[in-house]
Design a protein around this motif. Structure first.
Motif, PDB file in Angstrom:
ATOM      1  N   LEU A   1      -3.971   7.425 -10.250  1.00  0.00           N
ATOM      2  CA  LEU A   1      -2.631   6.991  -9.843  1.00  0.00           C
ATOM      3  C   LEU A   1      -2.668   6.435  -8.420  1.00  0.00           C
ATOM      4  O   LEU A   1      -2.112   5.362  -8.137  1.00  0.00           O
ATOM      5  N   ALA A   2      -3.375   7.148  -7.523  1.00  0.00           N
ATOM      6  CA  ALA A   2      -3.471   6.679  -6.141  1.00  0.00           C
ATOM      7  C   ALA A   2      -4.182   5.335  -6.098  1.00  0.00           C
ATOM      8  O   ALA A   2      -3.777   4.425  -5.367  1.00  0.00           O
ATOM      9  N   ASP A   3      -5.238   5.185  -6.896  1.00  0.00           N
ATOM     10  CA  ASP A   3      -5.968   3.920  -6.932  1.00  0.00           C
ATOM     11  C   ASP A   3      -5.041   2.780  -7.331  1.00  0.00           C
ATOM     12  O   ASP A   3      -5.023   1.721  -6.690  1.00  0.00           O
TER      13      ASP A   3
ATOM     14  N   PHE B   1      -1.676   2.598  -7.255  1.00  0.00           N
ATOM     15  CA  PHE B   1      -0.644   2.317  -6.250  1.00  0.00           C
ATOM     16  C   PHE B   1      -1.236   1.554  -5.073  1.00  0.00           C
ATOM     17  O   PHE B   1      -0.646   0.605  -4.574  1.00  0.00           O
ATOM     18  N   LYS B   2      -2.413   1.990  -4.646  1.00  0.00           N
ATOM     19  CA  LYS B   2      -3.029   1.326  -3.498  1.00  0.00           C
ATOM     20  C   LYS B   2      -3.313  -0.129  -3.823  1.00  0.00           C
ATOM     21  O   LYS B   2      -3.005  -1.020  -3.027  1.00  0.00           O
ATOM     22  N   LEU B   3      -3.872  -0.365  -5.012  1.00  0.00           N
ATOM     23  CA  LEU B   3      -4.199  -1.747  -5.380  1.00  0.00           C
ATOM     24  C   LEU B   3      -2.932  -2.592  -5.475  1.00  0.00           C
ATOM     25  O   LEU B   3      -2.920  -3.743  -5.060  1.00  0.00           O
TER      26      LEU B   3
ATOM     27  N   ALA C   1      -0.288  -2.274  -3.777  1.00  0.00           N
ATOM     28  CA  ALA C   1       0.282  -2.531  -2.449  1.00  0.00           C
ATOM     29  C   ALA C   1      -0.621  -3.412  -1.610  1.00  0.00           C
ATOM     30  O   ALA C   1      -0.284  -3.731  -0.476  1.00  0.00           O
ATOM     31  N   LYS C   2      -1.764  -3.795  -2.137  1.00  0.00           N
ATOM     32  CA  LYS C   2      -2.697  -4.561  -1.315  1.00  0.00           C
ATOM     33  C   LYS C   2      -2.428  -6.052  -1.423  1.00  0.00           C
ATOM     34  O   LYS C   2      -1.795  -6.526  -2.356  1.00  0.00           O
ATOM     35  N   GLU C   3      -2.970  -6.759  -0.426  1.00  0.00           N
ATOM     36  CA  GLU C   3      -2.858  -8.210  -0.419  1.00  0.00           C
ATOM     37  C   GLU C   3      -3.640  -8.770  -1.597  1.00  0.00           C
ATOM     38  O   GLU C   3      -4.686  -8.238  -1.960  1.00  0.00           O
TER      39      GLU C   3
ATOM     40  N   SER D   1      -8.456  -8.948  -6.164  1.00  0.00           N
ATOM     41  CA  SER D   1      -8.072  -7.856  -5.276  1.00  0.00           C
ATOM     42  C   SER D   1      -6.619  -7.569  -5.592  1.00  0.00           C
ATOM     43  O   SER D   1      -5.938  -8.399  -6.179  1.00  0.00           O
TER      44      SER D   1
ATOM     45  N   LEU E   1      -6.454  -6.830 -10.051  1.00  0.00           N
ATOM     46  CA  LEU E   1      -7.449  -5.780 -10.326  1.00  0.00           C
ATOM     47  C   LEU E   1      -6.767  -4.544 -10.911  1.00  0.00           C
ATOM     48  O   LEU E   1      -7.262  -3.947 -11.868  1.00  0.00           O
TER      49      LEU E   1
END
Ligand code: SF4
Lengths: 156, 311
Positions: free
Chosen positions: B50-52, B54-56, B58-60, B220, B224
């Motif tokens: 889940l963290a992976d 969300f992080k992806l 929120a990334k550029e 990215s 992804l």
């Protein structure tokens, strides 16, 4: 690398920011680049990623592609040859991104300080978020450095 | 069990949409944790996938020069959508499939392939050499496992005399488990699923040590994330499909849980056991061994059907 919000802060915005920070702290994917180190630091970094220390329990994953990475772990002084490459890898990473300098050489040039083929330490080329001293630093030190970097991302 | 729910809920929440994505993330975690334990590590925490994601998200997202923009953004969406669509035809979580018709087995099979093809196209859409090599390998691999995998899914269909997954599911519940009647088919299907998901030892298309990250090297952020979710969803659907076909069908949620978890245990063990095969070894293995075994199984079934009535 300040990702502070420019929009007016509503409760929804706060929740989203919290979620984003939480995800960022819990899922740092790293990429490793050697810009001219003696290879001692790189061996320690590889040791850090072995099952004995198992960084996957913090969500750390070694990625091959700069496009997938959040944290650039750079070792060694920056040589004139690798300066361009280091910059290029950094520019290929998507925002938000962080740099960790590992080893005395990355901090100051170390034993290579003043060499004719050296640009200098890593922070002369890139903005560095965390420094991990040692020649080479132990895996425990590297883990502590990365965890300290992640803690600093927590919203105050 | 049947689900008396309106279509929109079936599509968006259960069993499609949200439920499927959530269970995909849970199964991804279970898979990683099991492999980690097999390797004597502690492994990721339960919220890691889940963290992976969300992080992806929120990334550029960087669109590299040379890529066609529309395709670059569109392919991950098509991939995830087709994987989610496939879920409507399988007895997910032990409930009857939301929709079913004669031939949905083949439709699901091809919907699951769309994801792989999208990954291949996404790689070929870039000018990065690693993406292109990864795309070539992805598409080579799809041609090697697809035929044996389909042969392995045909076995239960012939036994049940139906092309609909729901009918095969009911047939499997009423008869002896097909893993006993068609053991070869089961092995080919399970290993075919691992090939489909590019799990080790079939991860040559994304071999980090050779070609960075394969076809998805240039992706990215959001793209992804969508591809990763798509793969997780495909893992759940694949496990559901194989346990419905070979492990005596799925009658209720509990059935679903223990059968898929047992399958996951086996695949995780295989992942930890074997080293990566080279792409030529993968192709050779599938065509020399896999296809032959699949044909053998088919022959045995046909012979069994011919000879069976004589006794
Ligand atoms: S800090 Fe020590 S081990 Fe690391 S690169 Fe420099 S000399 Fe080598």
């Amino acid at each position: 690398m300040d990702m502070a919000v420019k929009t007016p802060s509503s409760p929804m915005q706060k929740v989203m920011d919290g979620l984003r920070a939480w995800a960022r702290i819990n899922s740092p994917w790293v990429i490793h680049y050697n810009s001219g180190s003696c290879n001692g630091c790189d061996i320690e970094i590889l040791a850090t990623l072995t099952p004995r220390y198992d960084l996957e329990r913090f969500g750390v994953k070694l990625q091959g592609s700069p496009r997938h990475a959040d944290v650039l772990i750079a070792t060694g002084p920056v040589t004139r040859q690798s300066r361009e490459r280091l910059l290029r890898i950094y520019e290929q990473m998507p925002d938000p991104k962080f740099v960790v300098a590992v080893g005395s050489c990355g901090l100051s040039g170390g034993v290579f300080h003043g060499c004719y083929n050296i640009v200098g330490s890593i922070d002369e080329v890139l903005p560095v978020s965390a420094y991990i001293p040692g020649c080479p630093p132990r895996p425990e030190a590297i883990i502590q450095g990365v965890v300290a970097l992640l803690q600093s991302l927590k919203p105050q | 069990m049947n689900l008396p729910l309106p279509s929109i809920i079936l599509l968006l929440f259960f069993p499609g949409g949200l439920f499927l994505i959530a269970s995909g993330l849970v199964y991804q975690w279970a898979d990683r944790k099991l492999v980690a334990r097999f390797q004597n590590r502690i492994g990721p925490r339960w919220f890691q996938p889940l963290a992976d994601v969300f992080k992806l998200l929120a990334k550029e997202e960087i669109v590299p020069t040379g890529a066609i923009k529309g395709l670059f953004h569109g392919l991950p969406i098509v991939a995830l959508a087709s994987a989610l669509t496939a879920a409507l035809y399988v007895p997910l979580a032990g409930f009857n499939a939301s929709y079913s018709f004669q031939g949905d087995l083949i439709v699901v099979f091809y919907l699951l392939s769309v994801l792989t093809i999208c990954i291949g196209l996404a790689g070929a859409n870039n000018i990065s050499r690693f993406s292109i090599i990864g795309a070539t390998r992805t598409l080579t691999q799809i041609f090697s496992y697809e035929a044996p995998f389909l042969l392995a899914l045909l076995g239960p269909a012939i036994a049940a005399g139906s092309w609909s997954i729901s009918k095969i599911n009911i047939y499997a519940q009423e008869n002896v488990w097909l893993i006993l009647a068609q053991p070869i088919g089961f092995v080919v299907a399970l290993i075919g699923l691992m090939g489909k998901l590019e799990l080790p030892p079939f991860d040559a298309p994304e071999a980090e040590t050779e070609i960075v990250a394969g076809a998805l090297t240039e992706y990215s952020g959001r793209g992804l994330a969508l591809f990763r979710i798509g793969k997780d969803v495909e893992l759940v659907i694949g496990l559901t499909l194989i346990s419905a076909l070979y492990l005596g069908g799925l009658a209720n949620p509990l059935d679903f849980l223990w059968k898929t978890v047992v399958l996951l245990l086996v695949t995780a063990g295989l992942q930890a056991l074997f080293a990566r095969l080279r792409i030529d070894q993968t192709v050779g293995m599938w065509w020399r061994v896999g296809a032959l075994l699949g044909l053998l199984q088919l022959l045995a079934i046909i012979l069994g059907r011919l000879i069976g009535p004589l006794f």
